[in-house]
Design a protein around this motif. Sequence first.
Motif, mmCIF file in Angstrom:
data_model
loop_
_atom_site.group_PDB
_atom_site.id
_atom_site.type_symbol
_atom_site.label_atom_id
_atom_site.label_comp_id
_atom_site.label_asym_id
_atom_site.label_seq_id
_atom_site.Cartn_x
_atom_site.Cartn_y
_atom_site.Cartn_z
ATOM 1 N N ALA A 216 0.886 -1.157 -0.125
ATOM 2 C CA ALA A 216 0.043 0.080 -0.076
ATOM 3 C C ALA A 216 1.030 1.227 0.094
ATOM 4 O O ALA A 216 0.702 2.403 -0.676
ATOM 5 N N SER A 217 2.084 0.971 0.888
ATOM 6 C CA SER A 217 2.943 2.403 0.818
ATOM 7 C C SER A 217 3.344 2.682 -0.610
ATOM 8 O O SER A 217 3.395 3.906 -0.875
ATOM 9 N N ALA A 218 3.974 1.641 -1.148
ATOM 10 C CA ALA A 218 4.603 1.872 -2.213
ATOM 11 C C ALA A 218 3.555 2.245 -3.520
ATOM 12 O O ALA A 218 4.018 3.128 -4.444
ATOM 13 N N SER A 219 2.376 1.527 -3.546
ATOM 14 C CA SER A 219 1.409 1.998 -4.525
ATOM 15 C C SER A 219 0.894 3.342 -4.492
ATOM 16 O O SER A 219 0.725 4.058 -5.358
ATOM 17 N N THR A 220 0.749 3.807 -3.118
ATOM 18 C CA THR A 220 0.438 5.169 -3.028
ATOM 19 C C THR A 220 1.229 6.151 -3.197
ATOM 20 O O THR A 220 1.071 7.190 -4.113
ATOM 21 N N GLY A 221 2.498 5.892 -3.225
ATOM 22 C CA GLY A 221 3.805 6.584 -3.686
ATOM 23 C C GLY A 221 3.840 6.689 -5.088
ATOM 24 O O GLY A 221 4.674 7.726 -5.619
ATOM 25 N N GLY A 222 3.135 5.788 -5.937
ATOM 26 C CA GLY A 222 3.370 5.833 -7.224
ATOM 27 C C GLY A 222 2.765 7.224 -7.829
ATOM 28 O O GLY A 222 3.189 7.667 -8.966
ATOM 29 N N GLN A 223 1.814 7.667 -7.159
ATOM 30 C CA GLN A 223 1.343 9.181 -7.418
ATOM 31 C C GLN A 223 2.302 10.239 -7.625
ATOM 32 O O GLN A 223 2.103 11.050 -8.113
ATOM 33 N N ILE A 224 3.412 10.054 -6.666
ATOM 34 C CA ILE A 224 4.215 11.129 -6.729
ATOM 35 C C ILE A 224 5.629 10.752 -7.262
ATOM 36 O O ILE A 224 6.369 11.326 -7.299
ATOM 37 N N MET A 225 5.545 9.647 -8.297
ATOM 38 C CA MET A 225 6.873 8.975 -8.931
ATOM 39 C C MET A 225 6.890 9.662 -10.420
ATOM 40 O O MET A 225 6.175 9.357 -11.072
ATOM 41 N N PRO A 226 7.974 10.545 -10.645
ATOM 42 C CA PRO A 226 8.021 11.033 -11.902
ATOM 43 C C PRO A 226 8.148 9.740 -12.759
ATOM 44 O O PRO A 226 8.904 8.714 -12.514
ATOM 45 N N PRO A 227 8.150 9.745 -14.101
ATOM 46 C CA PRO A 227 7.579 10.991 -15.059
ATOM 47 C C PRO A 227 5.951 11.332 -15.267
ATOM 48 O O PRO A 227 5.763 12.273 -15.548
ATOM 49 N N ILE B 266 7.766 20.062 -13.506
ATOM 50 C CA ILE B 266 7.131 19.501 -12.607
ATOM 51 C C ILE B 266 7.952 18.218 -12.265
ATOM 52 O O ILE B 266 7.913 17.846 -11.175
ATOM 53 N N ILE B 267 8.149 17.554 -13.248
ATOM 54 C CA ILE B 267 8.990 16.294 -13.059
ATOM 55 C C ILE B 267 10.322 16.358 -12.394
ATOM 56 O O ILE B 267 10.614 15.475 -11.497
ATOM 57 N N LEU B 268 11.010 17.371 -12.909
ATOM 58 C CA LEU B 268 12.260 17.518 -12.084
ATOM 59 C C LEU B 268 12.042 17.891 -10.751
ATOM 60 O O LEU B 268 12.952 17.323 -9.834
ATOM 61 N N VAL B 269 11.309 18.751 -10.343
ATOM 62 C CA VAL B 269 11.196 19.285 -9.239
ATOM 63 C C VAL B 269 10.723 18.124 -8.245
ATOM 64 O O VAL B 269 10.987 17.757 -6.973
ATOM 65 N N ALA B 270 9.851 17.013 -8.797
ATOM 66 C CA ALA B 270 9.128 15.613 -8.265
ATOM 67 C C ALA B 270 10.455 14.726 -7.746
ATOM 68 O O ALA B 270 10.314 13.848 -6.683
ATOM 69 N N PHE C 280 3.194 21.464 -3.796
ATOM 70 C CA PHE C 280 3.903 20.161 -3.616
ATOM 71 C C PHE C 280 3.313 19.557 -2.161
ATOM 72 O O PHE C 280 3.073 18.573 -1.918
ATOM 73 N N PHE C 281 3.305 20.588 -1.214
ATOM 74 C CA PHE C 281 3.066 20.634 0.128
ATOM 75 C C PHE C 281 1.604 19.768 0.165
ATOM 76 O O PHE C 281 1.164 18.727 0.913
ATOM 77 N N VAL C 282 0.448 20.537 -0.354
ATOM 78 C CA VAL C 282 -0.903 20.177 -0.384
ATOM 79 C C VAL C 282 -1.239 18.913 -1.073
ATOM 80 O O VAL C 282 -1.993 17.963 -0.758
ATOM 81 N N PHE C 283 -0.395 18.877 -2.243
ATOM 82 C CA PHE C 283 -0.297 17.599 -3.288
ATOM 83 C C PHE C 283 -0.010 16.202 -2.345
ATOM 84 O O PHE C 283 -0.765 15.079 -2.383
ATOM 85 N N VAL D 85 13.094 21.147 -3.629
ATOM 86 C CA VAL D 85 12.326 21.292 -4.829
ATOM 87 C C VAL D 85 12.953 21.980 -5.859
ATOM 88 O O VAL D 85 12.022 22.651 -6.805
ATOM 89 N N LEU D 86 14.342 22.166 -5.765
ATOM 90 C CA LEU D 86 15.185 22.584 -6.797
ATOM 91 C C LEU D 86 14.858 24.292 -6.845
ATOM 92 O O LEU D 86 15.111 24.910 -7.810
#
Length: 669
Positions: free
Chosen positions: A306-317, A337-341, A526-529, A584-585
């Motif tokens: 669950a932790s990894a699957s949820t983190g997929g939404q913040i995983m570039p590209p 946005i990709i680079l910042v993430a 990104f904080f609220v995201f 966040v660059l």
Amino acid sequence: MTDKDKKKENKSGSGASITEQVDAQENQLKEQEIISKYDKESAYRQNLMKWGWVVAIVGISLTIFHLYTAVNGPYVSIVQGAIHLGTGLALIFILYPIKRSMTKKPGVPWYDVLLAAIALYCNFHIIWNYETLVSSSIVAGYTDFDTLVAVTAVVLLLEATRRAVGLPIVIIALGAILYGVYGDWAGLGAFSHGGFTWERLTTRLFFTTEGIFSTPIQISSTFIYLFLFFGVMLVQSGIGKFFNDLAFGATGRFTGGTAKAAVSASALQGMVTGSSVANTVSSGSFTIPMMKRAGFKPEFSAAAEASASTGGQIMPPIMGAAAFIMAEYTGVPYSEIILVAIVPAMLYFSGVFMGTHFQAKKQGIYGLPKSELPSFKGILKRMDLIAPLVAIVALLLMGYTATFAAMSGIVTAFVVSLFRKDTRMSLRDLLWAFEKGARIALPVIAACATAGIIVGVVTFSGLGGKLAGAILELAAGNFFLLLFYTMIACILLGMGLPTTANYVVTASIAAPALIQFGVPDIAAHFFVFYFGIVADITPPVCLAAYAGAGIARANPMAAGVNALKLAIAAFIIPYAFVYNPVLVLEDATAMTLIPAVLTALIGMAGVSASLMGYYFAKPNIIERILLLAGGLMAIYPGNLMISLPGIAILVVIGIIHHFRNRGSKQQTA
């Protein structure tokens, strides 16, 4: 799992025994049952009978429409949105029953067919009368029939959203509408406004680009749909399975290899699916049993997935759909946005990796034998399957539009799939991918449109600025309290709203408060995201963890608590990059970024070790407290005078554990 999925599975597994095929079908049915239980977006009718043809034709047509406009350019935004939304709502009423318990009932009731037709007409009314509606809004006003269409469209949108997404977002949207109409009530105090009539409010919401057809649905009707379809193409062609092989080949042989491979595979798959629950179930049906066989406890196995699957939404590209909306809201190109993430995502998954490592060391679980892992040579031979992702990233970084990059990724995925028998799609498979592309987009379409209602009212009533001011006043000038209140608001909203809708609302209300306090735009968004996403693994409403627990046959709340511990980085890193935007660059240089990342990684190790109860040895209660304190000090952004003593604490405890282990080995000898 639909009939088409079963047929495809049987076809691909035709060499298996009858017993194996029956077991596979039972697993698929269980998987669909779990998804339907925990993911409102997947609770659709299983037996459409003759209406299956209607869904297929309409769904395929909707995907073709989006591919066509991607190549030839979109229509006027409200026309593009009306086709997108009207067709989507019609499909929702046919696919999603009025009650979840009716999903197994065959056929489609007459009243849902009627609602589908009315929803389609209301949206196409905009297309057929576009010029008249534009002039009416400026000169003479709308007719009574226009108003009736607008009111009907809003009601049907809310009902479709309730079916496909859930009730919480509908309640918030209804509250926004009531606030829009009765905003002049004196009891609202500082939050009162002049108020709008029902007619004026509904027509403004439906016939302009300020409400339902505002930014969220405009983005959904262009490149979000294309990226969702790209994910479908990867999964349906079997290219997505290569991600699993790549993950297991890279990490499976190390300590706790099954859990680390599950984290890697889910990160890779999550970035193209965008749904925490769906990814947990689809990946977890394979990874969770494997983790349990390796010796991990059921609740931990569910939590890791669950932790990894949820983190997929913040995983570039690709990330989640909300990231595309963020690009529009902030004015930052998606390529940036990709680079910042990258750094926040790397820190998040490093934290989850560390947690699985410490848990594996604690339980004495080692890697998989070489015979059970994909061969390195075999993976190298299939590295061309990663070409679609490479194409998307390269084109985005070269400055091409997200639409062009998505189209190129889709075409590349199709072409690459043709070179191998196990990835080559038949015409039936391709048509099913087109239909599934529409199906998977429906909850996003409904959520974006309903979020448009909320944002529309917030914007033209002035509520956004008032709420931002109220948050600032509540924090009483304390920056940390401001961040804390914003975090709580995002998590509470995330417990009932899908990520996309949650981000749209919080970006309109909470992010401006942070920006007013001096936080850079990209860091505030990104904080609220982040905090909207982690609601899926935050007890008590942690749907991704509950879905994983359903597969693992574990206690759901225990799985949620374990997921919270594994994903602790998601609760710390947003504070770090707000206090130190270099993460966040923002104005980042090598001299500022490298120390910030290194101290954050070291700090994450300390925090994770404290929560998991293992470092280089099992710590006592005092050591766990010191590990937590040292880890947080190390992470403390932009101040080496605090970070270095924290690192020193972690080093000292590591040395103590080294000698403790050495003494233990000598006693054993």
